[in-house]
Design a protein around this motif. Structure first.
Motif, PDB file in Angstrom:
ATOM      1  N   GLU A  79       0.818  -1.223   0.000  1.00  0.00           N
ATOM      2  CA  GLU A  79       0.000   0.000   0.000  1.00  0.00           C
ATOM      3  C   GLU A  79       0.847   1.267   0.000  1.00  0.00           C
ATOM      4  O   GLU A  79       0.610   2.168  -0.819  1.00  0.00           O
ATOM      5  CB  GLU A  79      -0.980  -0.033   1.164  1.00  0.00           C
ATOM      6  CG  GLU A  79      -2.056  -1.100   0.995  1.00  0.00           C
ATOM      7  CD  GLU A  79      -3.088  -1.049   2.100  1.00  0.00           C
ATOM      8  OE1 GLU A  79      -2.984  -0.164   2.988  1.00  0.00           O
ATOM      9  OE2 GLU A  79      -4.008  -1.889   2.088  1.00  0.00           O
ATOM     10  N   VAL A  83       1.175   4.126  -3.176  1.00  0.00           N
ATOM     11  CA  VAL A  83       1.077   5.586  -3.067  1.00  0.00           C
ATOM     12  C   VAL A  83       2.346   6.243  -3.598  1.00  0.00           C
ATOM     13  O   VAL A  83       2.299   7.229  -4.343  1.00  0.00           O
ATOM     14  CB  VAL A  83       0.826   5.999  -1.601  1.00  0.00           C
ATOM     15  CG1 VAL A  83       0.881   7.517  -1.459  1.00  0.00           C
ATOM     16  CG2 VAL A  83      -0.516   5.470  -1.125  1.00  0.00           C
ATOM     17  N   VAL A  87       2.588   8.958  -6.661  1.00  0.00           N
ATOM     18  CA  VAL A  87       3.138  10.314  -6.507  1.00  0.00           C
ATOM     19  C   VAL A  87       4.361  10.496  -7.414  1.00  0.00           C
ATOM     20  O   VAL A  87       4.546  11.555  -8.018  1.00  0.00           O
ATOM     21  CB  VAL A  87       3.505  10.572  -5.031  1.00  0.00           C
ATOM     22  CG1 VAL A  87       4.168  11.930  -4.881  1.00  0.00           C
ATOM     23  CG2 VAL A  87       2.255  10.501  -4.159  1.00  0.00           C
TER      24      VAL A  87
END
Length: 213
Positions: A79, A83, A87
């Motif tokens: 997880e 992310v 980004v």
């Protein structure tokens, strides 16, 4: 508009912008691809396990073990890494757009793009360094799994083979760290370059003058 302001950028700045463009495209695409893989984590693992690896890559059972180790190492960080990859791909998109506008401004001032390119490149350098730290952990675990598998193959039973197998984890980590240093380091250098006074002055000298009312 004066001739100096309408002329193109110096060769060095154009080359740096082109490097930024290409590197951002490759890094961003890689991050986006991994984000997609992480989003469909278990399906991706099964597809990788079903691949018929060519004989030159080694024993099929060994390759399956390495693949399982790869996904096992990624699973605890799935997880946060998803992310991070998202980004990172966005930051690369900013670098790509800013570099493209530096090369072909289409009448727009380059100074804003220079600022965005410098900042975004530094952000990518930081994110890619974090990415590299995670990859080094994964590479080490994969290297250990490969070393253990190689020790059971006939070709690695002698002293030389044993030494080669033992060196695999260190080589895997070194390759991962080296790749991170090259990519993150290049982005850091590009970021500092486009934030430098010399580049700023060169860009301002060639930007169109504001139109008077």
């Amino acid at each position: 508009m004066s001739a100096s302001r309408s002329s193109g950028l110096p060769r060095g700045i154009r080359f740096a912008a082109l490097v930024s463009l290409v590197l951002a495209a490759l890094t961003g695409w890689s991050a986006l691809s991994e984000a997609t893989q992480l989003e469909h984590f278990y399906e991706s693992r099964e597809r990788q396990l079903e691949v018929d690896y060519p004989t030159w890559m080694g024993d099929k059972a060994l390759m399956e073990t390495v693949v399982r180790t790869h996904f096992s190492a990624l699973e605890p960080m799935r997880e946060p890494r998803l992310v991070l990859m998202g980004v990172l791909s966005i930051a690369c998109a900013f670098v790509f757009v800013a570099a493209a506008r530096m090369l072909r401004p289409d009448g727009l001032p380059r100074e804003g793009m220079r600022k965005m390119l410098g900042r975004a490149a530094l952000v990518v350098a930081v994110l890619r360094t974090i990415d590299g730290a995670q990859l080094a952990v994964v590479a080490r675990r994969m290297g250990i799994a490969m070393a253990e598998g190689l020790r059971h193959l006939p070709a690695y039973q002698d002293d030389v083979g044993t030494q080669v197998a033992s060196s695999v984890p260190s080589v895997a980590v070194f390759a991962s760290v080296l790749g991170t240093a090259i990519i993150a380091g290049t982005f850091a250098l590009l970021g500092q370059y486009f934030r430098s006074d010399s580049v700023r002055d060169a860009v301002l000298a060639r930007d169109p003058e504001p139109e008077e009312d």
